[in-house]
Scaffold this motif. Structure first.
Motif, short mmCIF file in Angstrom:
data_model
loop_
_atom_site.label_atom_id
_atom_site.label_comp_id
_atom_site.label_asym_id
_atom_site.label_seq_id
_atom_site.Cartn_x
_atom_site.Cartn_y
_atom_site.Cartn_z
N TYR A 23 -114.38 -49.34 -19.99
CA TYR A 23 -114.09 -48.12 -20.70
C TYR A 23 -114.09 -46.75 -19.66
O TYR A 23 -115.09 -46.75 -18.97
N LYS A 31 -104.38 -39.57 -22.48
CA LYS A 31 -104.36 -40.23 -23.53
C LYS A 31 -103.13 -40.31 -24.64
O LYS A 31 -102.68 -41.31 -25.03
N SER A 35 -100.59 -43.44 -25.37
CA SER A 35 -100.51 -43.58 -26.89
C SER A 35 -98.86 -43.86 -27.11
O SER A 35 -98.63 -44.59 -27.86
N PRO A 124 -110.73 -54.62 -26.62
CA PRO A 124 -110.48 -53.93 -27.89
C PRO A 124 -110.71 -52.41 -27.84
O PRO A 124 -110.22 -51.70 -28.69
N PHE A 125 -111.60 -51.82 -26.79
CA PHE A 125 -111.81 -50.32 -26.86
C PHE A 125 -110.48 -49.64 -26.85
O PHE A 125 -110.38 -48.40 -27.08
N TRP A 126 -109.53 -50.42 -26.05
CA TRP A 126 -108.12 -49.74 -25.92
C TRP A 126 -107.64 -49.40 -27.27
O TRP A 126 -106.94 -48.24 -27.19
N VAL A 127 -107.69 -50.12 -28.12
CA VAL A 127 -107.01 -49.95 -29.36
C VAL A 127 -107.61 -48.46 -30.07
O VAL A 127 -106.74 -47.58 -30.52
N LYS A 128 -108.99 -48.32 -29.88
CA LYS A 128 -109.56 -46.90 -30.66
C LYS A 128 -109.24 -45.86 -29.73
O LYS A 128 -109.07 -44.98 -30.08
N LEU A 129 -108.99 -46.00 -28.49
CA LEU A 129 -108.64 -45.10 -27.40
C LEU A 129 -107.32 -44.48 -27.36
O LEU A 129 -107.12 -43.51 -27.26
N THR A 132 -103.81 -47.32 -32.70
CA THR A 132 -103.98 -47.28 -34.29
C THR A 132 -104.47 -48.51 -34.64
O THR A 132 -104.44 -49.53 -34.03
N GLY A 133 -105.22 -48.26 -35.72
CA GLY A 133 -105.83 -49.36 -36.34
C GLY A 133 -105.13 -50.71 -36.89
O GLY A 133 -105.59 -51.62 -37.26
#
Length: 205
Positions: A23, A31, A35, A124-129, A132-133
């Motif tokens: 992370y 970001k 994204s 999985p932290f990349w999805v939050k970073l 989208t959900g």
């Protein structure tokens, strides 16, 4: 330009023994850029000058992958998506195939001890970073898109040094084992014609 799309067969989760991306805090501009990169919805295609060349590559890669992925339609969809996402991120598709081989052995539902998921073992932290959900890392296109975007990000961090970028991808920066595994698999299993690995050579330390 050869476009292919098929329904994937379901499979039970399996355990992978890979490393994990670390992370990191990202600037707002970086970001936003990452994204945007993971939000593409274009239909995957093989980016060759002619359909004959595209078919030749697909047939060659499909035969190499047949033992690990027996279903032809699933295999060809996978290969088309790998080629598209790798090219889109400015990566060599043959190198990405080698990375997937080492990371998950081409298992869609692989999960590492650290929690990394899917073909390219994305944390999985990349999805939050940057996502989208509704981004599912076990989805073929989503997993490959994230993995390629992340590796491109690391490559830019390391100013084009693929060896160090691979170390970052695996969470083992500064250690030779993982980058060398990728480079060996690339050379041994995924070379295509006179295509040679560029920008990185095996190192002993």
């Amino acid at each position: 330009m050869l476009g292919l799309g098929w329904l994937l067969a379901a499979a039970a989760p399996s355990v992978a023994h890979a490393g994990a991306q670390q992370y990191e805090l990202l600037s707002a501009s970086l970001k936003a850029s990452l994204s945007k990169s993971v939000s593409d919805h274009a239909t995957p295609f093989l980016a060759f000058e002619t359909e004959v060349e595209a078919r030749r590559w697909l047939v060659a890669m499909s035969s190499r992958l047949a033992r690990r992925m027996p279903d032809r339609l699933q295999r060809e969809e996978f290969l088309v998506t790998v080629h598209y996402e790798a090219k889109r991120a400015g990566l060599d598709p043959q190198m990405v195939l080698a990375l997937i081989q080492v990371e998950s052995n081409f298992r869609k539902y692989a999960v590492s001890r650290a929690g990394a998921r899917g073909y390219m073992q994305v944390m999985p932290f990349w999805v939050k970073l940057i996502g989208t959900g509704d981004h599912n890392l076990f989805h073929l296109r989503t997993n490959l898109r994230y993995g390629c975007v992340i590796l491109r990000h690391y490559l830019e961090m390391e100013r084009g040094d693929l060896y160090r970028a691979l170390g970052r991808y695996n969470g083992s920066l500064g250690q030779p084992e993982y980058p060398n595994l990728i480079l060996r698999a690339w050379k041994r299993d995924w070379q295509f014609d006179t295509h040679t690995a560029s920008g990185a050579r095996e190192r002993s330390s």
